[in-house]
Design a protein around this motif. Structure first.
Motif, PDB file in Angstrom:
ATOM      1  N   GLU A 133       0.828  -1.210   0.000  1.00  0.00           N
ATOM      2  CA  GLU A 133       0.000   0.000   0.000  1.00  0.00           C
ATOM      3  C   GLU A 133       0.860   1.257   0.000  1.00  0.00           C
ATOM      4  N   GLU A 134       1.934   1.273   0.783  1.00  0.00           N
ATOM      5  CA  GLU A 134       2.790   2.459   0.847  1.00  0.00           C
ATOM      6  C   GLU A 134       3.459   2.744  -0.494  1.00  0.00           C
ATOM      7  N   ALA A 135       3.792   1.707  -1.241  1.00  0.00           N
ATOM      8  CA  ALA A 135       4.445   1.880  -2.539  1.00  0.00           C
ATOM      9  C   ALA A 135       3.446   2.006  -3.685  1.00  0.00           C
ATOM     10  N   ASP A 136       2.143   1.901  -3.371  1.00  0.00           N
ATOM     11  CA  ASP A 136       1.097   1.915  -4.394  1.00  0.00           C
ATOM     12  C   ASP A 136       1.375   0.833  -5.445  1.00  0.00           C
ATOM     13  N   ALA A 137       1.798  -0.328  -4.956  1.00  0.00           N
ATOM     14  CA  ALA A 137       2.191  -1.420  -5.845  1.00  0.00           C
ATOM     15  C   ALA A 137       0.999  -2.277  -6.238  1.00  0.00           C
ATOM     16  N   ARG A 138       1.129  -2.921  -7.399  1.00  0.00           N
ATOM     17  CA  ARG A 138       0.138  -3.897  -7.843  1.00  0.00           C
ATOM     18  C   ARG A 138       0.850  -5.247  -7.966  1.00  0.00           C
ATOM     19  N   VAL A 139       0.357  -6.220  -7.225  1.00  0.00           N
ATOM     20  CA  VAL A 139       0.964  -7.552  -7.237  1.00  0.00           C
ATOM     21  C   VAL A 139      -0.063  -8.547  -7.757  1.00  0.00           C
ATOM     22  N   GLU A 140       0.294  -9.250  -8.824  1.00  0.00           N
ATOM     23  CA  GLU A 140      -0.595 -10.220  -9.446  1.00  0.00           C
ATOM     24  C   GLU A 140       0.033 -11.610  -9.358  1.00  0.00           C
ATOM     25  N   ALA A 141      -0.796 -12.596  -9.125  1.00  0.00           N
ATOM     26  CA  ALA A 141      -0.303 -13.974  -9.056  1.00  0.00           C
ATOM     27  C   ALA A 141      -1.178 -14.873  -9.912  1.00  0.00           C
ATOM     28  N   ALA A 142      -0.546 -15.672 -10.752  1.00  0.00           N
ATOM     29  CA  ALA A 142      -1.272 -16.663 -11.542  1.00  0.00           C
ATOM     30  C   ALA A 142      -1.697 -17.804 -10.628  1.00  0.00           C
ATOM     31  N   GLU A 143      -2.396 -18.774 -11.183  1.00  0.00           N
ATOM     32  CA  GLU A 143      -2.739 -19.964 -10.406  1.00  0.00           C
ATOM     33  C   GLU A 143      -1.458 -20.747 -10.160  1.00  0.00           C
ATOM     34  N   LEU A 144      -1.111 -20.912  -8.908  1.00  0.00           N
ATOM     35  CA  LEU A 144       0.168 -21.525  -8.557  1.00  0.00           C
ATOM     36  C   LEU A 144      -0.023 -22.978  -8.138  1.00  0.00           C
ATOM     37  N   PRO A 145       0.999 -23.804  -8.357  1.00  0.00           N
ATOM     38  CA  PRO A 145       0.844 -25.260  -8.177  1.00  0.00           C
ATOM     39  C   PRO A 145       1.132 -25.737  -6.754  1.00  0.00           C
ATOM     40  N   ARG A 146       0.954 -27.027  -6.574  1.00  0.00           N
ATOM     41  CA  ARG A 146       1.344 -27.698  -5.333  1.00  0.00           C
ATOM     42  C   ARG A 146       2.765 -28.218  -5.507  1.00  0.00           C
ATOM     43  N   VAL A 147       3.576 -28.038  -4.491  1.00  0.00           N
ATOM     44  CA  VAL A 147       4.961 -28.491  -4.539  1.00  0.00           C
ATOM     45  C   VAL A 147       5.281 -29.243  -3.247  1.00  0.00           C
ATOM     46  N   ARG A 148       6.467 -29.776  -3.214  1.00  0.00           N
ATOM     47  CA  ARG A 148       6.971 -30.434  -2.002  1.00  0.00           C
ATOM     48  C   ARG A 148       7.987 -29.500  -1.361  1.00  0.00           C
ATOM     49  N   GLY A 149       7.701 -29.031  -0.156  1.00  0.00           N
ATOM     50  CA  GLY A 149       8.633 -28.080   0.424  1.00  0.00           C
ATOM     51  C   GLY A 149       8.388 -27.793   1.891  1.00  0.00           C
TER      52      GLY A 149
END
Length: 276
Positions: A133-149
């Motif tokens: 919010e402070e940086a007035d940023a836009r963050v977009e994320a695609a559909e992300l997968p399942r991983v082992r971690g």
């Protein structure tokens, strides 16, 4: 215990046998020495961080209290010196905190489990809400997968990369995009931004510990964040790299094992054992 492996090399008149002789006792002893060395380093990092943190907290608290109670009796230069002292102590606290996190990636790592990186990314973005919010940023994320971690370590990985994408911005408001695509038994993740970019000659050096490309006053940080990212990815059997040019943003990419690929490999191994 000595192991000998033989392999046929070449054909016809050039045929021969390659013999590999391995002293297993020596390998085992070297492995034990390495484990002891790592354990000692981990203990040293913990003790050093604990012993250093406490005096730093005292310095910070005393300066803050003095500034609050005696501000009306201090001139502008004195207050400025106190502010410098407080800021320096806080930078040292952050540095020690990051060093401790770096040293614990192997020794304090959690269990590798099947997890949803989409949910993990949403949690990370919630943690970064104020910075976004402070940086007035836009963050977009695609559909992300399942991983082992390791859930905690992968959250730190994403938070460091997304946080850097917001921090190292140019004149325009930050735009960050998180994607993933399959590649064999791994997923290739990317965190792309429209920031200031990185010169090609620094593409490998940015992952070295304490490596800073900018002056402290321009961008805050300890120079350990990307080193932590590299070590986390390495622990998960992946690799990390950056594609960037100055003024054209940066795309950090890393690979993580796919959850279904890990399961398939385990099933295959069990089947082979069952079938003799």
């Amino acid at each position: 215990d000595v192991r000998i492996a033989l392999a046929q090399m070449g054909t016809g008149a050039r045929a021969g046998t390659l013999a590999l002789v391995v002293d297993m006792n020596e390998l085992i002893e070297r492995g034990r020495e390495l484990e002891r060395s790592n354990a000692e380093l981990a203990r040293f990092a913990y003790v050093a961080s604990h012993d250093l943190q406490e005096p730093l907290r005292v310095v910070t608290s005393c300066n803050e209290m003095l500034k609050e109670t005696a501000a009306d009796r201090l001139d502008a230069d004195s207050i400025e010196l106190m502010d410098f002292s407080i800021a320096a102590a806080r930078r040292m606290q952050n540095l020690i905190r990051d060093l401790l996190a770096y040293s614990r990636i192997e020794s304090r790592g959690g269990e590798l489990v099947d997890l949803d990186t989409g949910e993990l990314c949403a949690h990370v973005l919630a943690n970064l809400r104020v910075s976004i919010e402070e940086a007035d940023a836009r963050v977009e994320a695609a559909e992300l997968p399942r991983v082992r971690g390791d859930q905690r370590q992968l959250a730190q990985l994403l938070q460091n990369l997304i946080g850097n994408a917001i921090k190292y911005r140019g004149d325009a408001a930050p735009v960050v995009r998180i994607d993933a695509e399959p590649q064999g038994s791994f997923w290739v993740f990317s965190v792309r931004d429209n920031g200031i970019g990185i010169e090609p000659r620094f593409h490998e050096r940015v992952f070295e510990i304490f490596k800073r490309l900018h002056e402290q006053g321009r961008f805050e940080g300890t120079g350990i964040g990307l080193a932590i990212c590299a070590r986390v990815v390495q622990r998960h059997g992946g690799r990390i790299w950056v594609e960037s040019e100055p003024g054209r943003g940066a795309t950090f990419k890393f690979t993580l094992p796919a959850a279904d690929a890990v399961a398939s490999a385990a099933d295959t191994t069990l089947a082979r054992v069952a079938n003799g």
